[in-house]
Scaffold this active site. Structure first.
Site, mmCIF file in Angstrom:
data_model
loop_
_atom_site.group_PDB
_atom_site.id
_atom_site.type_symbol
_atom_site.label_atom_id
_atom_site.label_comp_id
_atom_site.label_asym_id
_atom_site.label_seq_id
_atom_site.Cartn_x
_atom_site.Cartn_y
_atom_site.Cartn_z
ATOM 1 C CG HIS A 13 73.249 -30.035 -0.343
ATOM 2 N ND1 HIS A 13 72.180 -30.796 0.076
ATOM 3 C CD2 HIS A 13 73.287 -30.174 -1.697
ATOM 4 C CE1 HIS A 13 71.619 -31.372 -0.964
ATOM 5 N NE2 HIS A 13 72.255 -30.998 -2.067
ATOM 6 C CB ILE A 59 80.919 -38.028 -4.729
ATOM 7 C CG1 ILE A 59 81.788 -39.264 -4.698
ATOM 8 C CG2 ILE A 59 79.527 -38.329 -5.252
ATOM 9 C CD1 ILE A 59 81.310 -40.329 -3.725
ATOM 10 N N GLY A 119 64.584 -30.976 -7.314
ATOM 11 C CA GLY A 119 65.669 -31.891 -7.677
ATOM 12 C C GLY A 119 66.582 -32.251 -6.528
ATOM 13 C CG HIS A 164 74.963 -28.140 -5.577
ATOM 14 N ND1 HIS A 164 75.416 -29.396 -5.916
ATOM 15 C CD2 HIS A 164 73.722 -28.327 -5.060
ATOM 16 C CE1 HIS A 164 74.478 -30.298 -5.613
ATOM 17 N NE2 HIS A 164 73.447 -29.667 -5.103
#
Ligand code: 5GP
Length: 118
Positions: A95, A29, A88, A97
């Site tokens: 997940h 998002i 972080g 990235h």
């Protein structure tokens, strides 16, 4: 239930890239590169440290498929997983990235630089 499990169930919409029985890939998002995809197992694992290593083989195949589908397999991409608070990680559902679509430097991941790539 994590926010990503709500995406898996359809309760929260996403911009889907690829899906199979076990994994889902969708656009982040808040992208930090021209292409920024999140790749998750549908089953909740907190993070990489806690994932069942046996699912990583199938997840690797799925990540390869996503990279190929987006045309990143030859030019390259960056694959990151933030693990835990010090790593972080904000969403406690494993997940990866997948970032690409530009020549990425290390520094562009900082908030101040990432917009230059979009
Ligand atoms: P983390 O910091 O946990 O490694 O990354 C979490 C990522 O999830 C962030 O890049 C953030 O932009 C993304 N994200 C958080 N909430 C949502 C959402 O509801 N939909 C999508 N598509 N991405 C989200």
């Amino acid at each position: 239930m994590t926010i990503f499990s709500k995406i898996v169930s359809g309760e929260i919409p996403c911009n889907k890239v690829l899906e199979n029985e076990d994994f889902l890939a969708f656009h982040d998002i808040n992208p930090k590169a021209p292409i920024h995809i999140l790749i998750i197992p549908k089953r909740e694992y907190k993070n990489f440290q806690e994932v069942d290593p046996k699912i990583m083989a199938d997840m690797t195949i799925f990540i390869h498929q996503v990279a190929k589908l987006l045309g990143l397999d030859e030019g390259g991409y960056r694959l990151i997983t933030n693990n835990g608070e010090d790593g972080g990680q904000e969403v406690m559902h494993l997940h990866f990235h997948l970032l690409g679509g530009a020549k990425l430097s290390w520094s562009h991941l900082s908030d101040s630089d990432s917009k230059n790539f979009i």
